[in-house]
Design an enzyme around this catalytic site. Sequence first.
Site, PDB file in Angstrom:
ATOM      1  N   HIS A  25       0.801  -1.224   0.000  1.00 58.90           N
ATOM      2  CA  HIS A  25       0.000   0.000   0.000  1.00 58.90           C
ATOM      3  C   HIS A  25       0.834   1.274   0.000  1.00 58.90           C
ATOM      4  O   HIS A  25       0.430   2.286  -0.543  1.00 58.90           O
ATOM      5  CB  HIS A  25      -1.030  -0.030   1.131  1.00 58.90           C
ATOM      6  CG  HIS A  25      -2.170  -0.920   0.789  1.00 58.90           C
ATOM      7  ND1 HIS A  25      -2.282  -2.198   1.278  1.00 58.90           N
ATOM      8  CD2 HIS A  25      -3.193  -0.758  -0.082  1.00 58.90           C
ATOM      9  CE1 HIS A  25      -3.354  -2.760   0.758  1.00 58.90           C
ATOM     10  NE2 HIS A  25      -3.931  -1.913  -0.073  1.00 58.90           N
ATOM     11  N   ASN A  75      -4.581  -7.127  -7.012  1.00 64.67           N
ATOM     12  CA  ASN A  75      -3.432  -7.118  -6.095  1.00 64.67           C
ATOM     13  C   ASN A  75      -3.572  -8.241  -5.079  1.00 64.67           C
ATOM     14  O   ASN A  75      -2.659  -9.053  -4.879  1.00 64.67           O
ATOM     15  CB  ASN A  75      -3.347  -5.789  -5.333  1.00 64.67           C
ATOM     16  CG  ASN A  75      -3.320  -4.601  -6.257  1.00 64.67           C
ATOM     17  OD1 ASN A  75      -2.947  -4.743  -7.415  1.00 64.67           O
ATOM     18  ND2 ASN A  75      -3.727  -3.456  -5.768  1.00 64.67           N
ATOM     19  N   ASP A  76      -4.734  -8.263  -4.436  1.00 64.29           N
ATOM     20  CA  ASP A  76      -4.939  -9.325  -3.448  1.00 64.29           C
ATOM     21  C   ASP A  76      -5.201 -10.665  -4.124  1.00 64.29           C
ATOM     22  O   ASP A  76      -4.773 -11.702  -3.622  1.00 64.29           O
ATOM     23  CB  ASP A  76      -6.110  -8.963  -2.522  1.00 64.29           C
ATOM     24  CG  ASP A  76      -5.656  -8.037  -1.422  1.00 64.29           C
ATOM     25  OD1 ASP A  76      -4.565  -8.270  -0.855  1.00 64.29           O
ATOM     26  OD2 ASP A  76      -6.358  -7.062  -1.115  1.00 64.29           O
ATOM     27  N   GLU A 108     -11.411 -10.460  -4.930  1.00 68.57           N
ATOM     28  CA  GLU A 108      -9.963 -10.396  -4.708  1.00 68.57           C
ATOM     29  C   GLU A 108      -9.448 -11.577  -3.904  1.00 68.57           C
ATOM     30  O   GLU A 108      -8.317 -11.566  -3.419  1.00 68.57           O
ATOM     31  CB  GLU A 108      -9.578  -9.065  -4.053  1.00 68.57           C
ATOM     32  CG  GLU A 108     -10.353  -8.691  -2.827  1.00 68.57           C
ATOM     33  CD  GLU A 108      -9.970  -7.309  -2.272  1.00 68.57           C
ATOM     34  OE1 GLU A 108      -8.931  -6.749  -2.655  1.00 68.57           O
ATOM     35  OE2 GLU A 108     -10.732  -6.799  -1.433  1.00 68.57           O
ATOM     36  N   ARG A 142     -15.551   2.335  -1.594  1.00 70.32           N
ATOM     37  CA  ARG A 142     -15.312   1.019  -0.997  1.00 70.32           C
ATOM     38  C   ARG A 142     -15.354   1.166   0.518  1.00 70.32           C
ATOM     39  O   ARG A 142     -14.706   2.052   1.073  1.00 70.32           O
ATOM     40  CB  ARG A 142     -13.940   0.485  -1.415  1.00 70.32           C
ATOM     41  CG  ARG A 142     -13.617  -0.833  -0.739  1.00 70.32           C
ATOM     42  CD  ARG A 142     -12.342  -1.429  -1.250  1.00 70.32           C
ATOM     43  NE  ARG A 142     -11.170  -0.798  -0.656  1.00 70.32           N
ATOM     44  CZ  ARG A 142      -9.920  -1.172  -0.944  1.00 70.32           C
ATOM     45  NH1 ARG A 142      -9.705  -2.145  -1.829  1.00 70.32           N
ATOM     46  NH2 ARG A 142      -8.900  -0.582  -0.378  1.00 70.32           N
ATOM     47  N   ARG A 149     -10.453   4.288  -1.719  1.00 71.36           N
ATOM     48  CA  ARG A 149      -9.963   3.495  -0.573  1.00 71.36           C
ATOM     49  C   ARG A 149     -10.214   4.296   0.715  1.00 71.36           C
ATOM     50  O   ARG A 149      -9.335   4.987   1.209  1.00 71.36           O
ATOM     51  CB  ARG A 149      -8.463   3.227  -0.715  1.00 71.36           C
ATOM     52  CG  ARG A 149      -8.084   2.253  -1.832  1.00 71.36           C
ATOM     53  CD  ARG A 149      -6.584   1.976  -1.807  1.00 71.36           C
ATOM     54  NE  ARG A 149      -6.219   0.842  -2.625  1.00 71.36           N
ATOM     55  CZ  ARG A 149      -5.720   0.926  -3.858  1.00 71.36           C
ATOM     56  NH1 ARG A 149      -5.526   2.093  -4.415  1.00 71.36           N
ATOM     57  NH2 ARG A 149      -5.398  -0.169  -4.518  1.00 71.36           N
ATOM     58  N   ARG A 197       2.207  -9.733  -0.826  1.00 62.25           N
ATOM     59  CA  ARG A 197       2.414  -8.683  -1.831  1.00 62.25           C
ATOM     60  C   ARG A 197       3.436  -7.640  -1.404  1.00 62.25           C
ATOM     61  O   ARG A 197       3.941  -6.886  -2.224  1.00 62.25           O
ATOM     62  CB  ARG A 197       1.079  -8.023  -2.208  1.00 62.25           C
ATOM     63  CG  ARG A 197       0.394  -7.367  -1.049  1.00 62.25           C
ATOM     64  CD  ARG A 197      -1.064  -7.057  -1.360  1.00 62.25           C
ATOM     65  NE  ARG A 197      -1.270  -5.683  -1.790  1.00 62.25           N
ATOM     66  CZ  ARG A 197      -2.462  -5.096  -1.885  1.00 62.25           C
ATOM     67  NH1 ARG A 197      -3.562  -5.793  -1.618  1.00 62.25           N
ATOM     68  NH2 ARG A 197      -2.580  -3.863  -2.269  1.00 62.25           N
ATOM     69  N   CYS A 219      -9.730  -3.057 -10.840  1.00 64.74           N
ATOM     70  CA  CYS A 219      -9.209  -1.887 -10.123  1.00 64.74           C
ATOM     71  C   CYS A 219      -7.874  -2.154  -9.458  1.00 64.74           C
ATOM     72  O   CYS A 219      -7.315  -1.282  -8.815  1.00 64.74           O
ATOM     73  CB  CYS A 219     -10.221  -1.358  -9.111  1.00 64.74           C
ATOM     74  SG  CYS A 219     -10.482  -2.471  -7.743  1.00 64.74           S
TER      75      CYS A 219
HETATM   76  C1  PEP Z   1      -6.644  -5.075  -4.811  1.00 61.85           C
HETATM   77  O1  PEP Z   1      -6.471  -5.873  -3.890  1.00 61.85           O
HETATM   78  O2  PEP Z   1      -6.375  -5.325  -6.002  1.00 61.85           O
HETATM   79  C2  PEP Z   1      -7.186  -3.731  -4.527  1.00 61.85           C
HETATM   80  C3  PEP Z   1      -7.483  -2.900  -5.505  1.00 61.85           C
HETATM   81  O3  PEP Z   1      -7.339  -3.381  -3.227  1.00 61.85           O
HETATM   82  P1  PEP Z   1      -6.139  -2.910  -2.294  1.00 61.85           P
HETATM   83  O4  PEP Z   1      -4.934  -2.694  -3.157  1.00 61.85           O
HETATM   84  O5  PEP Z   1      -6.584  -1.667  -1.614  1.00 61.85           O
HETATM   85  O6  PEP Z   1      -5.978  -4.068  -1.352  1.00 61.85           O
HETATM   86 MG    MG Z   2      -7.396  -5.515  -1.981  1.00 58.12          MG
END
Ligand code: PEP
Ligand code: MG
Length: 579
Positions: free
Chosen positions: A191, A456-457, A433, A334, A298, A467, A504
Amino acid sequence: MEIKKGIGVSPGISIAKSLIIDSEDYRIPRRLVKPSQRTTEVQRVRNAFKGAIGELTELEAAQDQTEGGKIKDIFAVHLRFLHDRSLRKRMTDLVHAESVTAEYAVSTTLRQIASDFSKVKDAYISERAADIYDIERRLLKQLLGKKREDVEHLTEEVTIVARELSPTQTAGFNRQFVKGLASDAGGRTSHAAIVARSLGIPAVVALEDLTEYVRGGDTVIIDGNRGIVIVNPDDQTVQQYQEYAKEFAELGHRLDAIKDMPAVTRDGTKITLLGNIEFPDEAQQVSERGGQGIGLYRTEFLYLNTESEPTEEDHFKAYAETVDVFADRPVIIRTVDLGADKYTQSKRFAPEPNPFLGLRSIRFCLQNIMMFKTQLRAILRASVLGEVKIMFPLITNLQELMQAKMILRDVMEDLDEESIAYNKDIQIGIMVETPSAALIAYSLARDVDFFSLGTNDLTQYTLAVDRGNELVSALYSSADPAVLRLIRTVIQDAHKAQIDVHVCGEMASEPEYIMLLLGIGVRTISLTPPMIPEIKQIIRSVTMEDCNNLARKVLGMNSERQISSYLRNATRKILPEAF
Ligand code: PEP
Ligand code: MG
């Protein structure tokens, strides 16, 4: 001159003097000093004790006997610890024996004691571990205080160098003076990296041991495009990088020219480009870069910079400010995705052993219903101001979705009773995710209006790769065939159920994935604002036939390496400057 290779997570070039920061939330890196400096470090330990004792004595004296003198008693206990000579000796012995810095000696010694305390069965003793952490913080403040203050009161341009950066720290950096970021830890989708990208600060992470090579005040080049950091460059290298920086700025200007043109492929397929934001003031940036709304807000970042929980009004104000920029465009809010690397660990007495698999995101909300309801009320109130949609993160099963929707209905009833207006038909979506959500997407699709793929997740959980962990960053890739199969399943299930599906995750901000995403059926993507022009340029340069052919080919491949290099080559042909 030292050249280090890491992962470029935020594009751009910067050249500035380094400012090294340590965080009180994280372990102090084991930095060695020359044997001749050991006496200085020992003196620093002593001075830190002296300073902390002075500070605590003043605080203790200022306390009266209210609340039964409890606070006074706590300070007295801390002071007794600090006056214990054997404790100080353990630290100074460590400096002598292992040639480590004062910070390291203080931190490891106290953490060892805290860990021993917390294992004791007697609750009174195990709870003292928190006191030890508090004493650690107080001593580290003495040792690091000046540097921290420097970050808050910058007067010249710097490159921040750290072992690890938290999203909170990164979000708080002064954009005017912080020109580049480099950290030993981290990954492309951690993040802090996402925040750096949103702020448009060039950043390289996963440098493993950079902090051992840099001293405060060294000149540091950050090359966020190539993932390179150069410490104390020679004149020729500085000149070469000044050239690169100029070229990069020119690319930016060229792309500005397409800001108002539509994101449409050469053969006429329209793509919707939305922006990902962490703070309401970024909405304007999304609009200026040509974004058509917000695909991911976010909202947990509302919690990151405050000590107390945001009120309903705090939430409402932030949402109203965002919607104001995009009144007739979608704004997907979200619900808070706290936990894992965001906020909750540092607030906990004992950190969770495995926070990414722990109490995070919707799970945290479902266990903190009052907090969740406060946010839902604010979102619903904001829903009359524009095209607001709600999105629940980290759904792993149908029951969680049902519970979240039930709580939303409760909040709606409360608003009805109070005659407060809201959009009764507000669209509800979920982040897909987790592999479990992807595998039951066909079923979840019946109960939502849209999916947003959080790649991402999804990548992290599918491949079992943290990650943000630089040690396994080479294994973290959304181009892995397993991840791509899941993504395709979700898109197909969404299409069958005739609901919208967006992407996203950071995949949507990376040029090499765009043709593939279009080829597997994605028509809406939400991305980090600074990348909108570049991604639009790619979309405007391709045909759907190119994208479909590429997707067919890639989905037939079975190695991540092959897929990655194929995607890079294909994109390089369209936008060579992207690499
Ligand atoms: C993701 O997990 O792809 C996502 C967009 O959420 P975050 O990066 O805030 O976990
Ligand atoms: Mg996520």
